[in-house]
Design an enzyme around this catalytic site. Structure first.
Site, PDB file in Angstrom:
ATOM      1  N   GLY A  33       0.798  -1.206   0.023  1.00  0.00           N
ATOM      2  CA  GLY A  33       0.048  -0.152   0.040  1.00  0.00           C
ATOM      3  C   GLY A  33       0.757   1.220   0.076  1.00  0.00           C
ATOM      4  N   GLU A  34       2.248   1.223   0.367  1.00  0.00           N
ATOM      5  CA  GLU A  34       2.855   2.310   0.576  1.00  0.00           C
ATOM      6  C   GLU A  34       3.240   2.549  -0.762  1.00  0.00           C
ATOM      7  OE1 GLU A  34       5.935   2.266   3.560  1.00  0.00           O
ATOM      8  OE2 GLU A  34       4.651   1.085   5.065  1.00  0.00           O
ATOM      9  N   ALA A  35       3.605   3.879  -1.344  1.00  0.00           N
ATOM     10  CA  ALA A  35       3.754   4.570  -2.485  1.00  0.00           C
ATOM     11  C   ALA A  35       5.297   4.177  -2.610  1.00  0.00           C
ATOM     12  CB  ALA A  35       3.639   5.914  -2.816  1.00  0.00           C
ATOM     13  N   ILE A  70       5.791   0.323  -3.684  1.00  0.00           N
ATOM     14  CA  ILE A  70       5.305   0.250  -5.031  1.00  0.00           C
ATOM     15  C   ILE A  70       6.304   0.689  -6.021  1.00  0.00           C
ATOM     16  CG2 ILE A  70       3.881   1.019  -6.622  1.00  0.00           C
ATOM     17  CD1 ILE A  70       1.652   0.940  -4.457  1.00  0.00           C
TER      18      ILE A  70
END
Length: 950
Positions: free
Chosen positions: A704-706, A709
């Protein structure tokens, strides 16, 4: 040339039929047929020495034909065709009064042994004539007349039963299909039952001959009463059963009486029970028969061949070591006609059982009769399968290819009779075929049995009762349970079937947890709890029986026997003493064999320990990924290099896909190296960009963390450009486009997004991403269409539903996605069976399971295995028996609980597992209430009696 005596015998059979045909024929409509019959009748009744001879003596007249007089004299092909042609033409008139005598005459010619040879449409003139004759009879069932239908069934069963008239291949399949069509199409329940009984009798004949590799093997009539279903038992007086039994028996006796006037003594087969048994062993390759032609059975009008056409082509490569020459393949078929017939009939039944009826028929048993009777016939076949069928690679290959596909489709059915028959077929596979179907059983057991068993709160009551009775029946063979444990619970690539089964039964016996909503009525829950208790007792009884056989304990409950075992100085070594040959079993050849067994047991013990430790590490990873990896490295389950850790994350089953993504996205040194190794393990060469993303995201869910990713997708872009250097100007282009594709995927397939992105929007969003230049519009539009049409899904999506249903850590290794193929589909549409896409997915899982486990099957022989089984089940068993014994006053429940205690104490005592034995004994002692005599009830007295035995 026929003698006058022979002519008179044949004349009596044929002339009466010709007279009736002539009498009932319409001179205007059937003039040609009437003229043909008159000419034949005149020649049959002619006093000439050669009444059937052709006026022109030609060489062809000397060719032998299929008609024989029952003695040494044969009719020529011309004479045979002259006699049979009017009968064939009469059958084609579709006029009842003409068809009836013609079919009756053909039946008599077969039953009296006047027709001989093989019926084959692709054979010589004689074989083609016989094939045409059988085909003409088969077509008569279209008249939908009750009397004609019975006559057709009588004729076809006579043909299959006959030894002189040989029915093989396509002709046999046509007969089977005709009987099947009569069963489905007839409006007369007697004819339906007769058709079903005829099909079963034909099955017995075909597979009995296959086992013996001879058509001369004696076959007894089936017992019709054993085949009767509740619907068919509506004849309270039994008249229908008597009629059908007489119908079958008379045909069998008539054929036997003509061919064997002096009947030799026979082995009683007990109806159809054991009818397929023989001692022959078949070792030919299943690929030998995959090119067999059965055009009628594969006609698109009757069969849905598109569903498994791909599977057929793919399977041929697996089953054959090499591409066999077609001519050689044909020779093998001709040389093994009995086995080819059995293969074709089995395959036809499997396909019939997969035939999908119209949607409105899915909940109607009457409209599902075709599928149901095919499953019933398969059930009978498997329950009575002989040695060749059970051990031949050819037939095991057919089971894997066709029957497993049928089970996959039908185990998802909401119709109880279909689900019940699927369970019955599966129990036959487990009981009789498990040595050759290890991987398949490992997939289907969770899918069919455990899926239903583990649903405690919202089960289908009928389905669950079917599964509970299935498990109770499974325990009748004590070897089966031990084999299941050793082959699955001790195999790192397989599900813990035995453990899950015991835990599922425990939860069912305990009932729905307080506060949990349930669809069960109180009486249903009580019945289910009692049945689960019976199954738990049956498991312990089965373990005890197997132990008694291995240790030759004559009286399992003898007090003296237990004293001897417990007081013996080597009581703790009883199993190993026998294992190591100190007390060699009768018939044991050498000490070396016992040593080999000892090493096998040691290997199994190591495999079991390895699996338990691996499961512990996976469970820890699914809570705290870093600690899980550390544990697995210390336990030597995973190497400490980034490449080895990456391979584990990519290939291991039952890892939480979201947590894999989180771990790969960490910026710590080891996690970063593992992520790089993970991405570098993919080969994207030649892949479209969206295909590469699909393949990449199969094994994990993006975190979920940018920042996480960003790290993962940056490495993906670099790897894709390295594999496809000409795809983009730089890796930055691939990186930006990857983000854009993921956003498009979410936008297109998320129901919460109201205003969907258009193709023009997508193209506009990606302008200038290729180092300031635009990517080709056609490329972006094509990419947009593929993503919009086909969502990028992570494998986790297939698991999500199952994970929501799970209430404990008792999960399987690698089969969750398989189970939910069926569950998810049924959740979406209650009345639809599994789709073709899901079936293809299942077939891939079969291949993967077979590759991983290598299908090495172990037959348990040493009682030491029971120690591991007891370790798994003793705690659930103790809980299951203690609570009801304490809380219930129901005599049936109390009796079951005490019986469970008795078996548990017996097994743990003999196996010298004193801690476990003491746990059961102490718990039982508490229920005697001897510490409080005033409160003693009847159940306490029963407990005292059981305690005294030990």
């Amino acid at each position: 040339m026929a003698s006058s005596e022979a002519d008179s015998r044949l004349s009596q059979v044929v002339a009466r039929a010709l007279e009736k045909i002539i009498k009932n024929a319409s001179w205007r409509k059937h003039s040609k047929l009437a003229h043909q019959c008159k000419a034949l009748l005149e020649r049959l009744t002619s006093p000439s020495d050669s009444p059937l001879a052709s006026p022109d003596s030609e060489p062809e007249n000397s060719i032998p034909g299929p008609l024989h007089d029952g003695g040494a004299v044969e009719y020529s092909l011309f004479e045979s065709e002259f006699i049979l042609s009017p009968l064939i033409n009469a059958c084609a008139t579709a006029f009842n009064k003409i068809v009836d005598p013609a079919v009756d005459c053909i039946q008599k010619l077969i039953a009296y042994g006047y027709l001989r040879g093989e019926a084959d449409p692709s054979g010589g003139p004689e074989a083609q004539l016989l094939s045409k004759l059988i085909e003409s009879v088969c077509k008569c069932h279209d008249l939908s007349d009750d009397a004609i239908e019975l006559l057709v069934l009588k004729t076809l069963l006579s043909a299959v039963t006959s030894v002189s008239l040989r029915i093989h291949g396509d002709c046999l399949l046509q007969i089977v299909r005709t009987c099947y069509d009569i069963y489905l199409g007839s409006k007369n329940v007697v004819n339906q039952t007769t058709a079903k009984a005829s099909l079963v009798q034909m099955l017995v004949i075909v597979f009995r001959r296959m086992e013996a590799d001879s058509s001369a093997v004696p076959v007894q009539p089936i017992v019709v009463a054993e085949l009767m279903e509740p619907i068919e038992k509506s004849d309270a007086d039994g008249s229908m059963t008597q009629f059908v039994q007489g119908f079958i028996t008379k045909i069998m006796q008539d054929i036997d009486g003509v061919l064997n006037p002096v009947t030799p003594s026979r082995v009683s087969l007990g109806g159809h029970d054991g009818a397929f048994e023989t001692t022959a062993v078949e070792t030919t390759n299943p690929a030998d028969l995959l090119d067999s032609t059965d055009k009628d059975m594969l006609d698109a009008k009757y069969w849905e061949i598109s569903m498994y056409k791909t599977a057929l082509e793919g399977r041929k490569g697996e089953l054959a070591d090499g591409e066999a020459d077609r001519d050689e393949d044909l020779e093998i078929q001709i040389g093994n006609k009995f086995k080819r017939d059995a293969f074709l009939v089995f395959r036809a039944l499997c396909k019939l059982s997969m035939k999908t009826p119209p949607k409105e028929a899915l909940a109607d048993p009457l409209l599902m009769r075709g599928k149901i009777v095919a499953l019933e016939l398969l059930k009978i076949l498997l329950e009575n399968a002989g040695t060749v069928f059970r051990t031949s690679e050819r037939f095991l290959g057919a089971i894997k290819q066709y029957l497993c596909l049928s089970l996959l489709k039908n185990s998802a059915s909401t119709l109880m009779i279909v689900f019940q028959l699927s369970c019955s077929i599966f129990i036959s596979l487990v009981s009789r075929f498990r040595a050759g179907l290890k991987a398949e059983i490992g997939v289907f057991f969770p899918m069919i049995v455990l899926r239903v068993l583990e649903n405690v709160a919202q089960p289908n009551f009928q389905q669950k009762m079917i599964v509970l009775r299935f498990l109770d029946k499974l325990c009748l063979d004590s070897q089966t349970l031990v084999d299941i444990f050793i082959n699955y619970d001790c195999d790192v690539n397989s599900s813990n079937i035995f453990e899950r089964m015991v835990n599922g039964l425990l939860k069912t016996a305990q009932g729905v947890p307080p506060g949990v909503a349930t669809t069960l009525l109180p009486p249903q829950e009580a019945t289910m709890k009692l049945e689960a208790m019976r199954c738990l007792v049956a498991i312990l009884r089965s373990m005890g029986d197997w132990m008694n056989k291995q240790l030759r304990i004559p009286d399992p409950y003898s007090t003296k026997r237990f004293e001897d075992v417990e007081n013996s100085p080597e009581a703790g070594n009883v199993p190993m003493a026998i294992l190591n040959g100190d007390e060699p079993a009768e018939g044991s050849d050498s000490h070396s064999e016992a040593s080999n067994e000892a090493s096998d047991v040691l290997t199994i013990e190591q495999r079991r320990a390895y699996k338990l430790e691996l499961q512990e590490g996976i469970s820890l990873f699914n809570r705290k990924p870093k600690k899980g990896i550390e544990f697995l490295i210390k336990a030597n389950k995973v190497g400490d290099s980034p490449e080895e850790i990456a391979a584990f994350l990519k290939n291991a089953s039952d890892l939480n896909k979201t947590l894999i993504g989180d771990y790969l996205g960490e910026r710590e040194d080891l996690s970063l190296k593992v992520m790089h190794a993970y991405v570098d393990s993919f080969d994207f060469q030649g892949m479209e960009f969206d295909e590469a993303i699909r393949a990449f995201l199969q094994g994990f869910r993006l975190p979920g963390e940018a920042q996480k990713i960003d790290r993962i997708m940056e490495k993906f872009a670099e790897r894709y450009c390295k594999c496809n250097p000409k795809a983009f100007t730089s890796a930055d282009t691939a990186y930006v486009l990857a983000y854009s594709v993921i956003m498009l995927n979410t936008d297109s397939h998320n129901p919460m997004v109201k205003n969907k992105m258009s193709a023009d929007d997508f193209i506009r969003n990606n302008r200038g991403i290729d180092d300031g230049k635009d990517l080709p519009e056609e490329y972006l539009r094509s990419l947009f269409e593929r993503i919009s049409r086909n969502e990028i899904k992570m494998k986790e999506d297939d698991l999500s539903l199952h994970q929501k249903q799970s209430v404990n850590s008792n999960r399987i290794l690698g089969l969750d996605n398989i189970l939910n193929i069926v569950i998810r589909k049924r959740d979406e549409d209650q009345h639809m069976e599994t789709s073709d896409d899901l079936i293809r997915h299942m077939q891939e899982q079969f291949k993967e399971k077979a590759r991983k486990s290598k299908s090495v099957y172990y037959a348990a022989t040493d009682v030491v295995i029971l120690r591991f089984m007891i370790e798994v089940c003793w705690a659930p068993m103790l809980a299951a028996f203690s609570v009801p014994l304490d809380q219930s006053d129901d005599e049936v429940v109390i009796t079951l609980c005490l019986e469970g205690f008795r078996y548990a104490i017996h097994v743990t005592a003999v196996m010298s597992m004193k801690t476990h034995r003491d746990a059961f004994v102490t718990s039982l002692a508490k229920f005697t209430s001897l510490h409080s005599p005033a409160d003693i009830k009847q159940k306490n007295i029963y407990a005292i009696k059981v305690r005294i035995l030990f």
